[in-house]
Design an enzyme around this catalytic site. Sequence first.
Site, PDB file in Angstrom:
ATOM      1  N   CYS A   1      57.986  17.416  80.485  1.00 28.04           N
ATOM      2  CA  CYS A   1      57.366  17.775  81.626  1.00 28.04           C
ATOM      3  C   CYS A   1      59.220  17.706  82.072  1.00 28.04           C
ATOM      4  O   CYS A   1      59.609  16.734  83.575  1.00 28.04           O
ATOM      5  CB  CYS A   1      57.153  17.115  82.385  1.00 28.04           C
TER       6      CYS A   1
ATOM      7  N   PRO B   1      80.553   3.399  59.917  1.00 23.02           N
ATOM      8  CA  PRO B   1      80.259   4.410  59.823  1.00 23.02           C
ATOM      9  C   PRO B   1      78.160   4.161  60.066  1.00 23.02           C
ATOM     10  O   PRO B   1      77.850   4.112  59.215  1.00 23.02           O
ATOM     11  CB  PRO B   1      80.456   5.101  59.428  1.00 23.02           C
TER      12      PRO B   1
HETATM   13  C1  LIG Z   1      80.269  -0.801  67.190  1.00 21.38           C
HETATM   14  C2  LIG Z   1      80.129   0.494  67.097  1.00 21.38           C
HETATM   15  N1  LIG Z   1      79.913   0.591  65.343  1.00 21.38           N
HETATM   16  C3  LIG Z   1      79.739   1.435  64.423  1.00 21.38           C
HETATM   17  C4  LIG Z   1      79.124   2.348  65.566  1.00 21.38           C
HETATM   18  C5  LIG Z   1      77.972   3.440  64.455  1.00 21.38           C
HETATM   19  O1  LIG Z   1      78.972   4.484  64.626  1.00 21.38           O
HETATM   20  P1  LIG Z   1      79.171   6.242  64.174  1.00 21.38           P
HETATM   21  O2  LIG Z   1      77.541   6.238  64.036  1.00 21.38           O
HETATM   22  O3  LIG Z   1      79.315   7.499  65.389  1.00 21.38           O
HETATM   23  O4  LIG Z   1      79.900   5.662  63.052  1.00 21.38           O
HETATM   24  C6  LIG Z   1      78.577   2.401  66.195  1.00 21.38           C
HETATM   25  C7  LIG Z   1      77.638   3.858  67.415  1.00 21.38           C
HETATM   26  O5  LIG Z   1      77.370   3.485  68.445  1.00 21.38           O
HETATM   27  C8  LIG Z   1      78.957   1.292  66.792  1.00 21.38           C
HETATM   28  O6  LIG Z   1      78.417   0.596  68.535  1.00 21.38           O
END
Ligand SMILES: Cc1ncc(COP(=O)(O)O)c(C=O)c1O
Length: 469
Positions: free
Chosen positions: A394, A313
Amino acid sequence: MSANPLAPEWLVHPEDANALAPEVWPSGAARAASGAIAIDGVEATALAAEFGTPLYVVDENDARSRAARLKTAFDDAFAAVGSTVKVYYAGKAFLSTEIARWMTAAGLNIDVCSGGELAVALAAGVDPARLGFHGNNKSRAEIDRSVGLGVGAIVLDSVVELDRVAEAAHAAGKVQAVRLRINSGVHASTHEYLATAREDQKFGIPLAEAPDVVAQIRAHDSLRFLGLHSHIGSQIFESDGFAEAARRLLVVHAELLAGGDVPELNLGGGFGIAYTSADVVTPIERIAEDFAQVVSSECTALGIPIPVVAIEPGRAIIGPSTVTLYEVGTTKDVLVSLAEERREETAIRKYVSVDGGMSDNIRPALYGADYAVRIANRVSDAGPALVRIAGKHCESGDIVVHADYLPGDITPGDLVAVPATGAYCWSLASNYNYLGRPAVVAVANGKARVIVRRETEEDLLSRDAGVTL
Ligand SMILES: Cc1ncc(COP(=O)(O)O)c(C=O)c1O
């Protein structure tokens, strides 16, 4: 006072347009005695006076404690089913050396997806073994460097890349641990650009091809297969999509066990946060329990051991920790016709233009993201007016907040604060119209310090070969 008919349905007409909804603001945000918004004891007026605007203000204790809370929630939930978890912080959300250190101090690993992000993590002193490397088109240089450094896991996104990583590891005389990114086909309920597991997109390989590709990984002595990887999208509130992806991957994971070890399963990131009071967030403990339950019951049904589960996350950790401070430059009452059958009627939308915009927060322009806003230097008794916070660029799509209510006496010189700007704002910032990117200030226990300085005019000119300074 009644609701403005131009307001979106989800926007509640507030009793008090000064109030800070706790689900949207960092835990250290409060109104000070002066009426100004303070972050962990430092007032917005003082921050603006010392560091200027626009300004990203990170509530350090909030960010650190979200990281720790998330890790504890997943550790506990998986311990309860007899397994363990590896949490990676998705650096793409917002990475600086300081933020990387907060994350590793909370026991998290770090996920990077470019040589630049890798460089920041290394500059922060992160042990390469604690890094994951992502991306659908890693360069050979990025692969060589990662392998050479001993990056903990490279997430393979294609067969082309599999061969490149195998070659690089072979040439370096190393065995590189790899995951294989799968497009599970699960359609998470989120904006199309945030959903990464629909069939018609660039990430990963189809689940049906996984056995063949894993056999190719296993055929290389220079690669060690860690397991499958799935990331179904971002800003997801329900556990169902994650559960479905986990079920689909575990069926294949179980088949793969016949051919060798599959110690881990990576279920990605994507947990949603509240950008406005209309977003109802599932507590992270509940999500962790749902993850653990589905993984454990599926493994029991398949008769296989529960793997170590990795998650990554970003937004849920850093997103709510940050607010962006702006100074109001102009305001304008615009008479707008109502939609469809009420076209004859009009209402006023107050346009409030601030000193930043799509260069420090592209998300509203990129995918219609909604944000909230409050006056940050004072409170006011004036009745609520429907406002749109516009930037100074802009582009007519240069909007920071599509709709919120602010006290109607908002005026040039006021400060406004937009909460929940920690994720994918600074990291997606640009120099459009040659605006220097804002500074990032961390506030903790009544003290503020710059963790990334503001870009200067000199910075902006420094790469222009025609400039002789
Ligand atoms: C492969 C992967 N892992 C983790 C994340 C993290 O996602 P989030 O910030 O929504 O938890 C992303 C976000 O684009 C991702 O592409």
